[in-house]
Motif scaffolding. Structure first.
Motif, PDB file in Angstrom:
ATOM      1  N   GLY A 200       0.789  -1.225   0.000  1.00  0.00           N
ATOM      2  CA  GLY A 200       0.000   0.000   0.000  1.00  0.00           C
ATOM      3  C   GLY A 200       0.815   1.266   0.000  1.00  0.00           C
ATOM      4  O   GLY A 200       0.418   2.283  -0.580  1.00  0.00           O
ATOM      5  N   ASP A 201       1.995   1.263   0.660  1.00  0.00           N
ATOM      6  CA  ASP A 201       2.793   2.486   0.712  1.00  0.00           C
ATOM      7  C   ASP A 201       3.971   2.459  -0.257  1.00  0.00           C
ATOM      8  O   ASP A 201       4.839   3.345  -0.214  1.00  0.00           O
ATOM      9  CB  ASP A 201       3.295   2.750   2.131  1.00  0.00           C
ATOM     10  CG  ASP A 201       3.982   1.547   2.754  1.00  0.00           C
ATOM     11  OD1 ASP A 201       4.192   0.541   2.036  1.00  0.00           O
ATOM     12  OD2 ASP A 201       4.307   1.607   3.946  1.00  0.00           O
ATOM     13  N   ASN A 202       4.020   1.433  -1.127  1.00  0.00           N
ATOM     14  CA  ASN A 202       5.038   1.354  -2.187  1.00  0.00           C
ATOM     15  C   ASN A 202       6.460   1.512  -1.659  1.00  0.00           C
ATOM     16  O   ASN A 202       7.309   2.153  -2.285  1.00  0.00           O
ATOM     17  CB  ASN A 202       4.770   2.421  -3.264  1.00  0.00           C
ATOM     18  CG  ASN A 202       3.457   2.201  -3.979  1.00  0.00           C
ATOM     19  OD1 ASN A 202       3.144   1.092  -4.400  1.00  0.00           O
ATOM     20  ND2 ASN A 202       2.670   3.256  -4.109  1.00  0.00           N
ATOM     21  N   ASP A 203       6.725   0.874  -0.510  1.00  0.00           N
ATOM     22  CA  ASP A 203       8.071   0.951   0.048  1.00  0.00           C
ATOM     23  C   ASP A 203       8.898  -0.287  -0.262  1.00  0.00           C
ATOM     24  O   ASP A 203      10.007  -0.448   0.255  1.00  0.00           O
ATOM     25  CB  ASP A 203       8.016   1.178   1.559  1.00  0.00           C
ATOM     26  CG  ASP A 203       7.372   0.023   2.314  1.00  0.00           C
ATOM     27  OD1 ASP A 203       6.849  -0.907   1.658  1.00  0.00           O
ATOM     28  OD2 ASP A 203       7.381   0.051   3.562  1.00  0.00           O
ATOM     29  N   GLY A 204       8.377  -1.177  -1.105  1.00  0.00           N
ATOM     30  CA  GLY A 204       9.107  -2.373  -1.479  1.00  0.00           C
ATOM     31  C   GLY A 204       8.939  -3.529  -0.521  1.00  0.00           C
ATOM     32  O   GLY A 204       9.458  -4.619  -0.777  1.00  0.00           O
ATOM     33  N   ILE A 205       8.230  -3.320   0.577  1.00  0.00           N
ATOM     34  CA  ILE A 205       7.973  -4.378   1.555  1.00  0.00           C
ATOM     35  C   ILE A 205       6.492  -4.707   1.503  1.00  0.00           C
ATOM     36  O   ILE A 205       5.661  -3.836   1.761  1.00  0.00           O
ATOM     37  CB  ILE A 205       8.355  -3.938   2.980  1.00  0.00           C
ATOM     38  CG1 ILE A 205       9.810  -3.489   3.029  1.00  0.00           C
ATOM     39  CG2 ILE A 205       8.112  -5.077   3.968  1.00  0.00           C
ATOM     40  CD1 ILE A 205      10.211  -2.893   4.372  1.00  0.00           C
ATOM     41  N   PRO A 206       6.131  -5.941   1.158  1.00  0.00           N
ATOM     42  CA  PRO A 206       4.708  -6.288   1.135  1.00  0.00           C
ATOM     43  C   PRO A 206       4.057  -5.993   2.478  1.00  0.00           C
ATOM     44  O   PRO A 206       4.654  -6.203   3.542  1.00  0.00           O
ATOM     45  CB  PRO A 206       4.727  -7.792   0.843  1.00  0.00           C
ATOM     46  CG  PRO A 206       6.017  -8.023   0.116  1.00  0.00           C
ATOM     47  CD  PRO A 206       6.988  -7.074   0.736  1.00  0.00           C
ATOM     48  N   ASP A 207       2.828  -5.500   2.438  1.00  0.00           N
ATOM     49  CA  ASP A 207       2.159  -5.052   3.653  1.00  0.00           C
ATOM     50  C   ASP A 207       2.100  -6.128   4.731  1.00  0.00           C
ATOM     51  O   ASP A 207       2.198  -5.835   5.924  1.00  0.00           O
ATOM     52  CB  ASP A 207       0.734  -4.591   3.331  1.00  0.00           C
ATOM     53  CG  ASP A 207       0.716  -3.263   2.586  1.00  0.00           C
ATOM     54  OD1 ASP A 207       1.789  -2.659   2.422  1.00  0.00           O
ATOM     55  OD2 ASP A 207      -0.374  -2.846   2.148  1.00  0.00           O
ATOM     56  N   GLU A 212       5.409  -1.121   9.375  1.00  0.00           N
ATOM     57  CA  GLU A 212       4.819   0.225   9.341  1.00  0.00           C
ATOM     58  C   GLU A 212       4.304   0.504   7.932  1.00  0.00           C
ATOM     59  O   GLU A 212       5.084   0.639   6.990  1.00  0.00           O
ATOM     60  CB  GLU A 212       5.832   1.291   9.752  1.00  0.00           C
ATOM     61  CG  GLU A 212       5.253   2.687   9.785  1.00  0.00           C
ATOM     62  CD  GLU A 212       6.225   3.717  10.353  1.00  0.00           C
ATOM     63  OE1 GLU A 212       6.224   4.869   9.861  1.00  0.00           O
ATOM     64  OE2 GLU A 212       6.987   3.366  11.275  1.00  0.00           O
ATOM     65  N   VAL A 213       2.995   0.573   7.808  1.00  0.00           N
ATOM     66  CA  VAL A 213       2.351   0.805   6.524  1.00  0.00           C
ATOM     67  C   VAL A 213       1.541   2.091   6.596  1.00  0.00           C
ATOM     68  O   VAL A 213       0.803   2.310   7.565  1.00  0.00           O
ATOM     69  CB  VAL A 213       1.410  -0.365   6.155  1.00  0.00           C
ATOM     70  CG1 VAL A 213       0.631  -0.051   4.880  1.00  0.00           C
ATOM     71  CG2 VAL A 213       2.203  -1.657   5.996  1.00  0.00           C
ATOM     72  N   LEU A 214       1.680   2.937   5.602  1.00  0.00           N
ATOM     73  CA  LEU A 214       0.832   4.120   5.488  1.00  0.00           C
ATOM     74  C   LEU A 214      -0.240   3.819   4.455  1.00  0.00           C
ATOM     75  O   LEU A 214       0.048   3.640   3.268  1.00  0.00           O
ATOM     76  CB  LEU A 214       1.629   5.347   5.073  1.00  0.00           C
ATOM     77  CG  LEU A 214       0.795   6.587   4.724  1.00  0.00           C
ATOM     78  CD1 LEU A 214      -0.061   7.022   5.907  1.00  0.00           C
ATOM     79  CD2 LEU A 214       1.677   7.736   4.251  1.00  0.00           C
ATOM     80  N   LEU A 215      -1.470   3.740   4.912  1.00  0.00           N
ATOM     81  CA  LEU A 215      -2.600   3.527   4.021  1.00  0.00           C
ATOM     82  C   LEU A 215      -3.186   4.897   3.687  1.00  0.00           C
ATOM     83  O   LEU A 215      -3.842   5.531   4.514  1.00  0.00           O
ATOM     84  CB  LEU A 215      -3.644   2.644   4.698  1.00  0.00           C
ATOM     85  CG  LEU A 215      -4.790   2.145   3.830  1.00  0.00           C
ATOM     86  CD1 LEU A 215      -4.272   1.258   2.712  1.00  0.00           C
ATOM     87  CD2 LEU A 215      -5.801   1.377   4.677  1.00  0.00           C
TER      88      LEU A 215
END
Length: 565
Positions: A200-207, A212-215
């Protein structure tokens, strides 16, 4: 090694594929030897049956007569036709392979072809299949095309031993190929806990593996809630519509933003202030909002109830209606299966109504009249549907509550006062209740003071806790404002523990608002605490799920943090 979506065959286990291969080869003409068992599970005989239905005899000499067997041993003798004697039943085998049962102790089989007495009888049907068998072989793997499980290449090359030929396996080096079913080969799967494709936050780590995810909510949100598994719902109001967006537990979209209700609003009128509540278990969703509803006589607290797919059960219904009512500070709660309660104190008296899991509202009633100044909060025991309703007078020493039973009748005969040293303005407190009917209050008693009080299920006091915070007011002065003005601020639970936090008003400088959150047992013992920059003024903006994640809202969106606080 390649990655991508895998065919159905690669989703089968090695044993299933081996069985499929065996069945396929048998269907192409291989002889299959099978043992039969009696009712006690003991093996009684073994017979090789060809795919054409011919039954081989027990000698190597072709016969033109009728070989027969006698006794339980299966010994053969010649007679007018092949006869197979068994100890249990009689079966007639026609040349077409049809089987008819009879009640005798012998069976006879007529045949139009020769019957050999070897274990590997020649057949009158399909030729045998398998490595080295005759027949067209387009991929040159020695397996005839007719029985080839992998026409794209060599059936006999299976690097990972998963019974899927490499040429037909997108993951030829991985066994299992894709344990989390996200279409990414095991050997290159970043996150075996969930879908690598959801980030969701396109940081390369699957949610599913991201701490830490920014939705980001494109159009913003005014309220949100989560279920036990992390499913999420958000709401907002704009242009006469109440909008809702629903997310699955893996943070993928369950239903994109849609209109869940309508409201009427005139210039300088109170906004709808929608709230949203998600049932912990059933994942039904209740959203409530203020609706002017065409005129002063019709002011109402409206609601829509959605099912677990975020489809409407009922829409635009009325829960509480009060002429010229001021509904800015309404609140509600929902239990695990979808029963809900809503409350508001528009003109001094605190009004309440219950909505069942099918969306039907009861008759609104006055819970108590303490001359409340709008601040109203409600919490539920999500396991049973019991709960607590609370309201306050203007700032001072005037927080009151009344508990209700699962059927909506009252446990307390009248409103009970909570003696506090001080609370702020119209809305200076909130409340929570766990699955044991234990409850807690949280309120601001001063510019740098936050108070908590914990109660047993019988309403006896367990513990008072007071914490020192940064300056709530933002300067040294007497500008006291609401600290729980944002709607839906029931204290969230982690098990039976309460997750509380600091709240600040809009005066407090943003750069100073490093908000602390803390988990306490129902007995008032500190379990954990942590701090974050993700916060909003005038709100206990934290939710928690049962998997260890906390959900914090700010102007960017919803931040999903693992193991916080």
């Amino acid at each position: 090694m390649t990655s991508g979506r895998i065919p159905l065959t690669s989703l089968l286990g090695a044993s299933s594929l081996a069985a499929t291969l065996a069945a396929t080869l048998a269907g192409c003409g291989d002889d299959v030897a099978g043992s039969t068992t009696n009712s006690t599970g003991e093996a009684t005989s073994t017979t090789a049956i060809t795919s054409s239905g011919d039954t081989p005899a027990t000698s190597d000499t072709p016969t033109s007569g009728d070989p027969s067997t006698s006794g339980a041993t299966g010994s053969a003798s010649s007679s007018d036709g092949p006869e197979l004697t068994t100890t249990s039943s009689t079966t007639e085998l026609a040349s077409t392979g049809e089987i008819a049962e009879s009640s005798g102790t012998t069976s006879s089989a007529s045949t139009t072809g020769d019957t050999s007495t070897t274990g590997d009888a020649s057949t009158t049907g399909d030729p045998p299949c398998g490595p080295g068998s005759p027949g067209p072989d387009a991929d040159a793997d020695t397996v005839p095309d007719e029985c080839d499980l992998c026409p794209a290449g060599d059936d006999l090359k299976d690097s990972d031993g998963d019974a899927v030929a490499d040429a037909c396996d997108p993951c030829p080096q991985d066994n299992p190929d894709d344990s989390d079913g996200d279409g990414v080969c095991e050997g290159v799967d970043k996150c075996k806990l969930g879908d690598d494709n959801i980030d969701g936050d396109n940081d390369g780590i699957p949610d599913a593996c991201d701490d830490e995810v920014l939705l980001v909510i494109p159009n913003g949100s005014e309220d949100y809630d989560v279920a036990a598994d992390g499913a999420l719902v958000v709401t907002r109001g704009a242009n006469g519509n109440i909008y809702v967006t629903c997310f699955n537990a893996d943070r993928s979209v369950r239903r994109p933003e849609f209109i869940a209700g309508k409201y009427d609003m005139q210039p300088n009128d109170v906004p709808p202030h929608p709230t949203v509540y998600m049932a912990r278990q059933s994942q039904k969703v209740l959203t409530t909002w203020y609706d002017r509803n065409g005129g002063d006589a019709n002011h109402r607290l409206a609601y829509t109830l959605l099912d677990d797919k975020c489809q409407p059960i009922v829409e635009n219904k009325t829960a509480i209606q009060i002429a010229s009512g001021y509904f800015e500070f309404h609140d509600g709660a929902i239990d695990a299966v979808g029963n809900a309660v809503v409350a508001v104190s528009p003109n001094g008296a605190t009004r309440v109504n219950w909505i069942d899991a099918s969306g039907v509202a009861k008759v609104q009633q006055n819970a108590f009249d303490i001359n409340a100044s709008y601040g109203t909060h409600v919490a539920m025991n999500q396991a049973t549907g019991a709960g607590i309703l609370a309201a306050q007078i203007h700032s001072g020493n005037g927080i009151y509550y009344r508990r209700f039973k699962p059927d909506g009748t009252w446990q307390d005969n009248a409103a009970v006062q909570v003696p506090v040293n001080y609370h702020y303005w119209y809305d200076g407190f909130t409340v929570g209740m766990n699955d044991k009917d234990e409850f807690a209050f949280l309120w601001r008693s001063g510019g740098t003071t936050l108070d908590m009080r914990f109660f047993a299920a019988d309403a006896s006091l367990k513990k008072n806790v007071q914490r020192v915070t940064i300056d709530f007011e933002g300067w040294n002065g007497g500008h006291c404002y609401d600290s729980f003005r944002l709607r839906h601020q029931e204290i969230p639970l982690r098990g039976d523990n309460f997750v509380l936090g600091e709240v600040y008003n809009w005066i407090t400088p943003q750069q100073n608002r490093i908000t602390h959150h803390f988990e306490y047992t129902s007995a008032g013992e500190l379990i954990a605490e942590d701090s974050t920059k993700f916060n909003l003024e005038e709100g206990l903006t934290i939710r928690v799920d049962a998997k260890g994640f906390s959900y914090l809202r700010d102007n960017q969106g919803i931040h999903i943090l693992a193991a916080y606080p």
